[in-house]
Motif scaffolding. Structure first.
Motif, short mmCIF file in Angstrom:
data_model
loop_
_atom_site.label_atom_id
_atom_site.label_comp_id
_atom_site.label_asym_id
_atom_site.label_seq_id
_atom_site.Cartn_x
_atom_site.Cartn_y
_atom_site.Cartn_z
N GLU A 1 0.90 -1.39 0.38
CA GLU A 1 -0.27 -0.10 -0.55
C GLU A 1 0.78 1.05 -0.24
O GLU A 1 0.38 2.52 -1.14
CB GLU A 1 -0.68 0.15 1.02
N ALA A 2 1.91 0.98 0.61
CA ALA A 2 2.80 2.21 0.76
C ALA A 2 3.00 2.65 -0.87
O ALA A 2 3.93 3.65 -1.12
CB ALA A 2 4.16 1.97 1.65
N PHE A 3 3.43 1.46 -1.84
CA PHE A 3 4.28 1.76 -2.79
C PHE A 3 3.50 2.07 -3.99
O PHE A 3 3.05 2.92 -4.53
CB PHE A 3 4.60 -0.01 -3.11
N ILE A 4 1.97 1.42 -3.49
CA ILE A 4 0.93 2.04 -4.19
C ILE A 4 0.85 3.59 -4.77
O ILE A 4 -0.12 4.02 -4.85
CB ILE A 4 -0.48 1.07 -4.53
N ALA A 5 0.31 3.96 -2.63
CA ALA A 5 0.37 5.39 -1.79
C ALA A 5 1.18 6.41 -2.89
O ALA A 5 1.26 7.32 -3.64
CB ALA A 5 0.11 5.45 -0.95
N ALA A 6 2.84 5.83 -3.02
CA ALA A 6 3.63 6.59 -3.39
C ALA A 6 3.43 7.45 -5.17
O ALA A 6 3.33 8.01 -5.41
CB ALA A 6 5.04 6.08 -3.56
N VAL A 7 2.80 6.30 -5.70
CA VAL A 7 3.37 6.26 -7.26
C VAL A 7 2.00 6.97 -7.51
O VAL A 7 2.03 8.17 -8.19
CB VAL A 7 3.24 4.90 -7.14
N ARG A 8 0.61 7.27 -6.56
CA ARG A 8 -0.37 8.11 -6.64
C ARG A 8 -0.28 9.65 -6.30
O ARG A 8 -0.66 10.05 -7.44
CB ARG A 8 -1.81 7.48 -6.06
N PHE A 9 0.79 9.33 -5.48
CA PHE A 9 1.29 11.04 -5.10
C PHE A 9 1.73 11.33 -6.39
O PHE A 9 1.72 12.93 -6.76
CB PHE A 9 2.02 10.88 -4.28
N SER A 10 2.72 10.97 -6.40
CA SER A 10 3.67 11.51 -8.16
C SER A 10 3.10 11.73 -9.57
O SER A 10 3.73 12.77 -9.41
CB SER A 10 4.49 10.36 -8.02
N ARG A 11 1.67 10.96 -9.15
CA ARG A 11 1.18 11.28 -10.24
C ARG A 11 1.01 13.37 -10.65
O ARG A 11 0.61 13.47 -11.78
CB ARG A 11 0.26 10.09 -10.54
N ILE A 12 0.33 13.12 -9.07
CA ILE A 12 -0.38 14.25 -9.32
C ILE A 12 -0.09 15.34 -9.12
O ILE A 12 -0.07 16.71 -8.85
CB ILE A 12 -1.91 14.10 -8.81
N HIS A 13 1.94 15.54 -8.04
CA HIS A 13 2.50 16.35 -7.39
C HIS A 13 3.19 16.90 -8.85
O HIS A 13 3.96 16.41 -9.34
CB HIS A 13 3.66 16.09 -6.32
N PRO A 14 3.35 18.16 -8.90
CA PRO A 14 3.27 18.53 -9.82
C PRO A 14 5.75 18.78 -10.27
O PRO A 14 5.77 18.29 -10.58
CB PRO A 14 3.40 20.44 -9.71
#
Length: 209
Positions: free
Chosen positions: A105-118
């Motif tokens: 879940e940490a890995f998935i959340a990190a990738v999701r965050f990176s998708r939207i962070h400028p």
């Protein structure tokens, strides 16, 4: 350097909605928000206080009172965005009770965050990177956070857990800054399969008595 206890205090504050004095300061928030967008536009290494001031719509005096040097602004920006990143990851794994599932879940959340962070989106698109010091800080914070999640609250991470956590932190940072095509970082199901097949076995070995 960030200790595990200090790091978890930051994450707890972020996930509970508690703000630091700086984040509660509206002008400071505007400056750091503007700095994120400016860094996404020109790269972190090229932002200037003057450009951030113009983007934020505050006075130079307001900016320099808070950040006398450009390096002070950059340090505050990196710290705030690191805290936000870790808070997002903490939210993503809050419901997981199995230590192995927490890493997935940490890995998935990190990738999701990176998708939207400028800034992180720019890094993935242009290959731009943080300074060596900033990268080291992110790795230390991320590794400490993952180790705590694997070991469980109140438990001291073993050396093997710390090693696995460091590998996970380095892999996540590398994958965010230079996204692969396989696995597809736009596909959560594929990310989950990757995490469960590659990361989970490492965690299982580290936590098996």
């Amino acid at each position: 350097m960030t200790t595990i206890s200090n790091l978890m205090a930051l994450v707890t504050a972020a996930t509970s909605g508690t703000e630091t004095a700086k984040s509660a300061d509206r002008a400071t928030g505007r400056l750091l928000d503007a700095a994120v967008l400016e860094a996404a536009h020109v790269g972190l290494a090229r932002i200037t206080v003057e450009d951030v001031v113009r983007r934020a719509g505050v006075s130079r005096m307001t900016a320099y009172r808070r950040y006398p040097r450009r390096d002070d602004l950059v340090a505050a920006l990196v710290q705030r965005e690191t805290d936000r990143f870790l808070a997002a990851v903490a939210d993503g794994i809050a419901a997981a009770t199995d230590p192995r599932a927490r890493v997935t879940e940490a890995f998935i959340a990190a990738v999701r965050f990176s998708r939207i962070h400028p800034m992180l989106r720019r890094a993935g698109q242009t290959g731009s990177s943080l300074s060596a010091d900033d990268t080291a800080m992110l790795l230390e914070a991320g590794s400490a956070f993952v180790a705590t999640q694997i070991a469980g609250a109140g438990n001291q991470p073993s050396q093997q857990v710390r090693w696995v956590a460091d590998v996970c932190a380095r892999l996540i940072l590398t994958y965010i800054s230079a996204p692969p095509t396989d696995p597809d970082f736009g596909d959560d199901a594929e990310l989950r399969r990757f995490a469960e097949e590659i990361l989970t076995p490492m965690v299982a070995r580290a936590t098996t008595p």
